[in-house]
Design a protein around this motif. Sequence first.
Motif, PDB file in Angstrom:
ATOM      1  N   ALA A   5       0.842  -1.202   0.000  1.00  0.00           N
ATOM      2  CA  ALA A   5       0.000   0.000   0.000  1.00  0.00           C
ATOM      3  C   ALA A   5       0.875   1.249   0.000  1.00  0.00           C
ATOM      4  N   LEU A   6       0.747   2.056  -1.049  1.00  0.00           N
ATOM      5  CA  LEU A   6       1.498   3.305  -1.164  1.00  0.00           C
ATOM      6  C   LEU A   6       0.588   4.514  -0.968  1.00  0.00           C
ATOM      7  N   HIS A   7      -0.547   4.511  -1.657  1.00  0.00           N
ATOM      8  CA  HIS A   7      -1.547   5.585  -1.577  1.00  0.00           C
ATOM      9  C   HIS A   7      -2.832   5.054  -2.212  1.00  0.00           C
ATOM     10  N   PRO A   8      -3.989   5.319  -1.598  1.00  0.00           N
ATOM     11  CA  PRO A   8      -5.243   4.756  -2.125  1.00  0.00           C
ATOM     12  C   PRO A   8      -5.529   5.082  -3.594  1.00  0.00           C
ATOM     13  N   ALA A  60      -1.368   5.809   4.357  1.00  0.00           N
ATOM     14  CA  ALA A  60      -0.636   5.966   3.096  1.00  0.00           C
ATOM     15  C   ALA A  60       0.842   6.220   3.366  1.00  0.00           C
ATOM     16  N   MET A  61       1.692   5.607   2.571  1.00  0.00           N
ATOM     17  CA  MET A  61       3.119   5.815   2.657  1.00  0.00           C
ATOM     18  C   MET A  61       3.527   7.099   1.930  1.00  0.00           C
ATOM     19  N   VAL A 154       9.646  -0.950  -2.210  1.00  0.00           N
ATOM     20  CA  VAL A 154       8.905   0.291  -2.464  1.00  0.00           C
ATOM     21  C   VAL A 154       9.230   0.802  -3.868  1.00  0.00           C
ATOM     22  N   ARG A 155      10.527   0.866  -4.193  1.00  0.00           N
ATOM     23  CA  ARG A 155      10.929   1.355  -5.521  1.00  0.00           C
ATOM     24  C   ARG A 155      10.429   0.431  -6.633  1.00  0.00           C
ATOM     25  N   GLU A 160       6.586  -0.553 -10.998  1.00  0.00           N
ATOM     26  CA  GLU A 160       5.501  -1.404 -11.488  1.00  0.00           C
ATOM     27  C   GLU A 160       4.277  -0.556 -11.848  1.00  0.00           C
ATOM     28  N   LEU A 161       4.062   0.513 -11.080  1.00  0.00           N
ATOM     29  CA  LEU A 161       2.935   1.424 -11.329  1.00  0.00           C
ATOM     30  C   LEU A 161       3.244   2.453 -12.413  1.00  0.00           C
ATOM     31  N   GLY A 162       4.488   2.450 -12.929  1.00  0.00           N
ATOM     32  CA  GLY A 162       4.879   3.409 -13.958  1.00  0.00           C
ATOM     33  C   GLY A 162       5.347   4.741 -13.388  1.00  0.00           C
TER      34      GLY A 162
END
Length: 190
Positions: A5-8, A60-61, A154-155, A160-162
């Motif tokens: 989980a990074l941000h919703p 959120a991170m 995290v990186r 992966e999310l672009g």
Amino acid sequence: MGGMALHPSIDNGVSKGSGSFAGGTLSCGCTERTVRLKITGDVAHNHACGCTKCWKPNGAMFSVVAVVPSDNVEVAENGDKLAVVDPSALIQRHACKVCGVHMYGPVERDHAFKGLSFIHPERFAENGWSAPGFAAFVSSVIESGVSPKKMDGVRARLKELGLEPYDCLNPPLMDYLASFAAKKAGTYVE
């Protein structure tokens, strides 16, 4: 990787903007006397930010933050609930005194970002704003309590999310800041 989980607003993938977002309404988290801002036009330089100054939703991170011209920001409702979080900071983050959500943060001092306001686009009631395009100040999440042992993951998740991860801003914004400094120093070359 997909479970981190990074941000919703990005955890399930980064939604592309409509390309024609004309602005909308940002709202704080209060259910009574909600602070509302009217934003004209789309956002720019939208990114995931790991710094410890930006507002983040619970759990959120990262924050998701972008800029708009300060002239495109209008406090529409309940502005009396806003207060500047840190008057000495470059970004004058105006937060709701009740729920804590940062609503906008103008840059008013002599700086490359003067005339811009930082906002959190996930607070828009409307969809279609420009998508996040990179991640900034990634290492700073360690200061927020993330173990350094998790940073490779995290990186990897950001990539992966672009969202290319940087430990500062992305190269075009860093070039802009350096150009501003060079112009002030008289060393700028076209």
